[in-house]
Design a protein around this motif. Structure first.
Motif: not given
Length: 242
Positions: A45-47, A60-62, A66-67
């Motif tokens: 999330v920080i990145r 957006y894909t990354a 995560v979700f």
């Protein structure tokens, strides 16, 4: 990926519409989850938050990934344990073990003592070549404090980045020790901080900064003083275990 997305307002709007969600809003929701109960996603999330101004499609894909990870591990979280049972607590179901077929090891009695894990990802930011620090302080079987952030200066070596990270972990350990002391809990023994860099461990525990590390900021050498005062102690650990 350090790809920068569109800078034109219309292009950013069109990209957001095509992806179906607001990037900044998604990052905010992920930060809430990371801070409250999911430290395992904090690094990612920080990145990803570094691209909140001009996100590209790859970012957006990354975020979507995560979700998806959170959805597949929805039953996971921070589980704290006590050594002795209590009879004055309301009846509640035992937390469910995630159905991921992983072997689960319940924490032992030694988890009642404060201990921490610290690591640094040397020069991981390709734009500024600053290193990422990751810290997790454990008590009663789960993290009670954790942090992932870019270091304020550019480290010239892996030893420097690990030493700076250990210094930050030492500050966190001293704060938690003071809180535990106020609560009347024993904090006489040094708090172990598990580190995977042998040079940083020797510099701190042996009180021997070398000539090649003279350029390190003096404030980071406060770690040597904390070790000498038997407040923290660095211990080795394999990087596969962090």
């Amino acid at each position: 990926n350090e790809t920068v997305g569109p800078t034109n307002d219309n292009e950013r709007y069109n990209l957001q519409q095509s992806m179906g969600f607001s990037y900044r809003q998604a990052i905010g929701e992920l930060l809430f989850a990371a801070v409250t109960c999911r430290p395992d996603i904090l690094y990612a999330v920080i990145r990803l938050s570094n691209f909140s101004t001009h996100p590209a499609e790859i970012h957006y894909t990354a975020v979507k990934r995560v979700f998806r990870y959170l959805r597949s591990t929805i039953n996971e979280g921070l589980h704290y344990w006590r050594i002795h049972s209590r009879d004055d607590l309301p009846t509640a179901p035992v937390p469910a073990i995630p159905p991921d077929n992983h072997e689960v090891h319940l924490p032992g009695s030694n988890d009642a003592n404060l201990h921490g894990y610290v690591d640094a990802d040397w020069a991981s930011d390709t734009r500024t070549r600053r290193s990422m620090t990751g810290i997790g302080m454990y008590l009663a079987g789960a993290p009670v404090a954790y942090r992932a952030r870019l270091q304020p200066t550019v480290a010239m070596s892996t030893t420097e980045s690990e030493f700076v990270a250990a210094s930050d972990a030492g500050k966190m350990a001293l704060y938690l020790r003071s809180v535990l002391s106020e609560l009347g809990l024993n904090t006489d023994a040094a708090t172990p901080l598990y580190e995977d860099n042998a040079a940083a461990i020797k510099m701190a525990n042996a009180q021997r900064p070398t000539r090649r590390t003279r350029h390190l900021d003096i404030r980071h050498f406060a770690l040597l003083d904390w070790v000498e005062r038997d407040q923290v102690i660095l211990a080795p650990i394999s990087n596969h275990e962090i």
